[in-house]
Design a protein around this motif. Structure first.
Motif, PDB file in Angstrom:
ATOM      1  N   ILE A  21       0.835  -1.201   0.000  1.00 58.47           N
ATOM      2  CA  ILE A  21       0.000   0.000   0.000  1.00 58.47           C
ATOM      3  C   ILE A  21       0.874   1.258   0.000  1.00 58.47           C
ATOM      4  O   ILE A  21       0.633   2.203  -0.765  1.00 58.47           O
ATOM      5  N   SER A  22       1.900   1.287   0.843  1.00 55.96           N
ATOM      6  CA  SER A  22       2.767   2.454   0.923  1.00 55.96           C
ATOM      7  C   SER A  22       3.511   2.678  -0.389  1.00 55.96           C
ATOM      8  O   SER A  22       3.653   3.821  -0.851  1.00 55.96           O
ATOM      9  N   ALA A  23       3.976   1.594  -1.000  1.00 51.42           N
ATOM     10  CA  ALA A  23       4.724   1.725  -2.248  1.00 51.42           C
ATOM     11  C   ALA A  23       3.840   2.268  -3.368  1.00 51.42           C
ATOM     12  O   ALA A  23       4.230   3.195  -4.096  1.00 51.42           O
ATOM     13  N   LEU A  24       2.638   1.707  -3.509  1.00 48.76           N
ATOM     14  CA  LEU A  24       1.726   2.166  -4.556  1.00 48.76           C
ATOM     15  C   LEU A  24       1.267   3.599  -4.302  1.00 48.76           C
ATOM     16  O   LEU A  24       1.181   4.415  -5.229  1.00 48.76           O
ATOM     17  N   ALA A  25       0.987   3.920  -3.035  1.00 48.39           N
ATOM     18  CA  ALA A  25       0.535   5.271  -2.691  1.00 48.39           C
ATOM     19  C   ALA A  25       1.638   6.295  -2.948  1.00 48.39           C
ATOM     20  O   ALA A  25       1.369   7.406  -3.424  1.00 48.39           O
ATOM     21  N   ALA A  26       2.885   5.936  -2.633  1.00 54.25           N
ATOM     22  CA  ALA A  26       4.001   6.851  -2.877  1.00 54.25           C
ATOM     23  C   ALA A  26       4.179   7.099  -4.373  1.00 54.25           C
ATOM     24  O   ALA A  26       4.400   8.233  -4.813  1.00 54.25           O
ATOM     25  N   THR A  31       3.625  10.881  -8.842  1.00 51.88           N
ATOM     26  CA  THR A  31       3.139  11.044 -10.213  1.00 51.88           C
ATOM     27  C   THR A  31       2.165  12.205 -10.298  1.00 51.88           C
ATOM     28  O   THR A  31       2.237  13.045 -11.218  1.00 51.88           O
ATOM     29  N   LEU A  32       1.244  12.278  -9.347  1.00 50.01           N
ATOM     30  CA  LEU A  32       0.285  13.374  -9.310  1.00 50.01           C
ATOM     31  C   LEU A  32       0.996  14.715  -9.136  1.00 50.01           C
ATOM     32  O   LEU A  32       0.647  15.720  -9.779  1.00 50.01           O
ATOM     33  N   ASN A  33       2.021  14.731  -8.283  1.00 48.44           N
ATOM     34  CA  ASN A  33       2.776  15.959  -8.035  1.00 48.44           C
ATOM     35  C   ASN A  33       3.475  16.427  -9.313  1.00 48.44           C
ATOM     36  O   ASN A  33       3.412  17.612  -9.684  1.00 48.44           O
ATOM     37  N   ALA A  34       4.123  15.504  -9.992  1.00 48.20           N
ATOM     38  CA  ALA A  34       4.846  15.863 -11.212  1.00 48.20           C
ATOM     39  C   ALA A  34       3.881  16.333 -12.304  1.00 48.20           C
ATOM     40  O   ALA A  34       4.136  17.341 -12.989  1.00 48.20           O
ATOM     41  N   ILE A  58       8.078   9.809   0.620  1.00 50.38           N
ATOM     42  CA  ILE A  58       8.247   8.629   1.480  1.00 50.38           C
ATOM     43  C   ILE A  58       7.809   8.942   2.903  1.00 50.38           C
ATOM     44  O   ILE A  58       7.132   8.136   3.560  1.00 50.38           O
ATOM     45  N   LEU A  59       8.157  10.122   3.390  1.00 48.07           N
ATOM     46  CA  LEU A  59       7.800  10.487   4.761  1.00 48.07           C
ATOM     47  C   LEU A  59       6.288  10.609   4.935  1.00 48.07           C
ATOM     48  O   LEU A  59       5.714  10.030   5.860  1.00 48.07           O
ATOM     49  N   VAL A  60       5.620  11.360   4.057  1.00 52.61           N
ATOM     50  CA  VAL A  60       4.188  11.616   4.266  1.00 52.61           C
ATOM     51  C   VAL A  60       3.328  10.384   3.995  1.00 52.61           C
ATOM     52  O   VAL A  60       2.196  10.307   4.477  1.00 52.61           O
ATOM     53  N   ILE A  61       3.851   9.422   3.259  1.00 51.00           N
ATOM     54  CA  ILE A  61       3.083   8.208   2.969  1.00 51.00           C
ATOM     55  C   ILE A  61       3.480   7.057   3.889  1.00 51.00           C
ATOM     56  O   ILE A  61       2.632   6.434   4.523  1.00 51.00           O
ATOM     57  N   ALA A  62       4.769   6.773   3.980  1.00 52.52           N
ATOM     58  CA  ALA A  62       5.218   5.603   4.744  1.00 52.52           C
ATOM     59  C   ALA A  62       5.427   5.906   6.223  1.00 52.52           C
ATOM     60  O   ALA A  62       5.385   4.990   7.049  1.00 52.52           O
ATOM     61  N   VAL A  63       5.665   7.177   6.579  1.00 50.96           N
ATOM     62  CA  VAL A  63       5.875   7.551   7.980  1.00 50.96           C
ATOM     63  C   VAL A  63       4.955   8.728   8.287  1.00 50.96           C
ATOM     64  O   VAL A  63       5.381   9.743   8.851  1.00 50.96           O
ATOM     65  N   ALA A 156      -1.248  13.605   0.243  1.00 46.51           N
ATOM     66  CA  ALA A 156      -1.139  12.864   1.498  1.00 46.51           C
ATOM     67  C   ALA A 156      -2.452  12.866   2.260  1.00 46.51           C
ATOM     68  O   ALA A 156      -2.835  11.866   2.876  1.00 46.51           O
ATOM     69  N   LEU A 157      -3.163  13.994   2.237  1.00 48.42           N
ATOM     70  CA  LEU A 157      -4.467  14.077   2.903  1.00 48.42           C
ATOM     71  C   LEU A 157      -5.456  13.096   2.281  1.00 48.42           C
ATOM     72  O   LEU A 157      -6.168  12.368   2.985  1.00 48.42           O
ATOM     73  N   VAL A 158      -5.491  13.052   0.956  1.00 46.19           N
ATOM     74  CA  VAL A 158      -6.437  12.173   0.267  1.00 46.19           C
ATOM     75  C   VAL A 158      -6.073  10.711   0.482  1.00 46.19           C
ATOM     76  O   VAL A 158      -6.917   9.884   0.843  1.00 46.19           O
ATOM     77  N   VAL A 159      -4.802  10.385   0.265  1.00 45.34           N
ATOM     78  CA  VAL A 159      -4.370   8.985   0.352  1.00 45.34           C
ATOM     79  C   VAL A 159      -4.494   8.452   1.769  1.00 45.34           C
ATOM     80  O   VAL A 159      -5.128   7.415   2.008  1.00 45.34           O
ATOM     81  N   ASN A 160      -3.901   9.146   2.730  1.00 48.48           N
ATOM     82  CA  ASN A 160      -3.864   8.620   4.095  1.00 48.48           C
ATOM     83  C   ASN A 160      -5.239   8.548   4.740  1.00 48.48           C
ATOM     84  O   ASN A 160      -5.526   7.620   5.501  1.00 48.48           O
ATOM     85  N   ASN A 161      -6.100   9.504   4.460  1.00 47.45           N
ATOM     86  CA  ASN A 161      -7.416   9.502   5.093  1.00 47.45           C
ATOM     87  C   ASN A 161      -8.420   8.588   4.405  1.00 47.45           C
ATOM     88  O   ASN A 161      -9.556   8.470   4.853  1.00 47.45           O
TER      89      ASN A 161
END
Length: 232
Positions: A21-26, A31-34, A58-63, A156-161
């Motif tokens: 999940i963390s790898a795909l979300a990152a 990709t969205l950012n770029a 990596i920080l905002v998704i995995a940590v 990060a808000l969309v993915v994590n929540n």
């Protein structure tokens, strides 16, 4: 503890599901950012995504629970780094000395503004080492960094929540309905953190929860020992 354990401490165990999940979300977040940054910035901007955003992703998704990963840390930390790097590149021609000044200013300002974010140190070096493409953008580079961080925090808000068991930012984590008997007062934990004279990547609430979980685990262990059948 052996020398090997000191040099290579074991990280907390992570399930394969959480890894995937963390790898795909990152990957989705960067990709969205770029894509958005490239689409929203003027066409003459050669640098539309700061490389240091990879570390922040990596920080905002995995940590995501870390104090270093919270929105103000991400946005403020990168902006401070971008400004420090630009100023240093303008004041000092020698790239090595400019890097020294940029890093000194970045850490000092991040700590003062309470937005400590390690990837911001990478952002500080970009105006110095990034070549003519970055230097030509001037103050526009700060605009690029601001756009990058805003898109990253939004992702990060969309993915994590929308993932089970995650909340972002941590200030939005709801308190348990059943109050837990506090082990320490908050001021006791803050005093302990200050006495260590360094930045500890954990909040007082997290420390209390960890301690309480450890006590519960130890209590269950004792109960199991007492309930176990005697060996024959």
């Amino acid at each position: 503890m052996t020398l090997w354990q000191k040099l290579f401490p074991q990280q907390s165990s992570i399930s394969r599901r959480e890894m995937l999940i963390s790898a795909l979300a990152a990957g989705l977040a960067i990709t969205l950012n770029a894509w958005l940054s490239h689409a929203l910035l003027p066409g003459d901007y050669q640098v539309f995504l700061a490389a240091s955003m990879g570390a922040s992703t990596i920080l905002v998704i995995a940590v995501h629970h870390s104090p270093l990963s919270q929105p103000w840390a991400v946005i403020g930390g990168h902006l401070v780094g971008a400004l420090a790097g630009l100023v240093s590149s303008w004041l000092i021609e020698n790239s090595i000395l400019a890097c020294m000044l940029a890093m000194t200013l970045t850490v000092l300002l991040q700590m003062s503004l309470r937005c400590l974010h390690a990837p911001g140190g990478g952002t500080a070096l970009l105006p110095i080492l990034g070549g003519a493409a970055v230097q030509a953008e001037g103050f526009g580079f700060i605009g690029v960094v601001l756009l990058n961080t805003l898109v990253l925090v939004a992702a990060a808000l969309v993915v994590n929540n929308n993932l089970p068991g995650r909340r972002y930012p941590m200030a939005f984590v709801p308190r348990p309905l059943t109050p837990v008997q506090p082990v320490f007062r908050e001021e006791d934990l803050l005093a302990a953190l200050r006495s260590m004279d360094g930045f500890i990547d954990v909040s007082p609430d997290d420390l209390e929860r960890i301690y309480e979980h450890a006590r519960t685990h130890l209590r269950q262990h004792w109960d199991g020992e007492r309930g176990a059948e005697p060996k024959r």
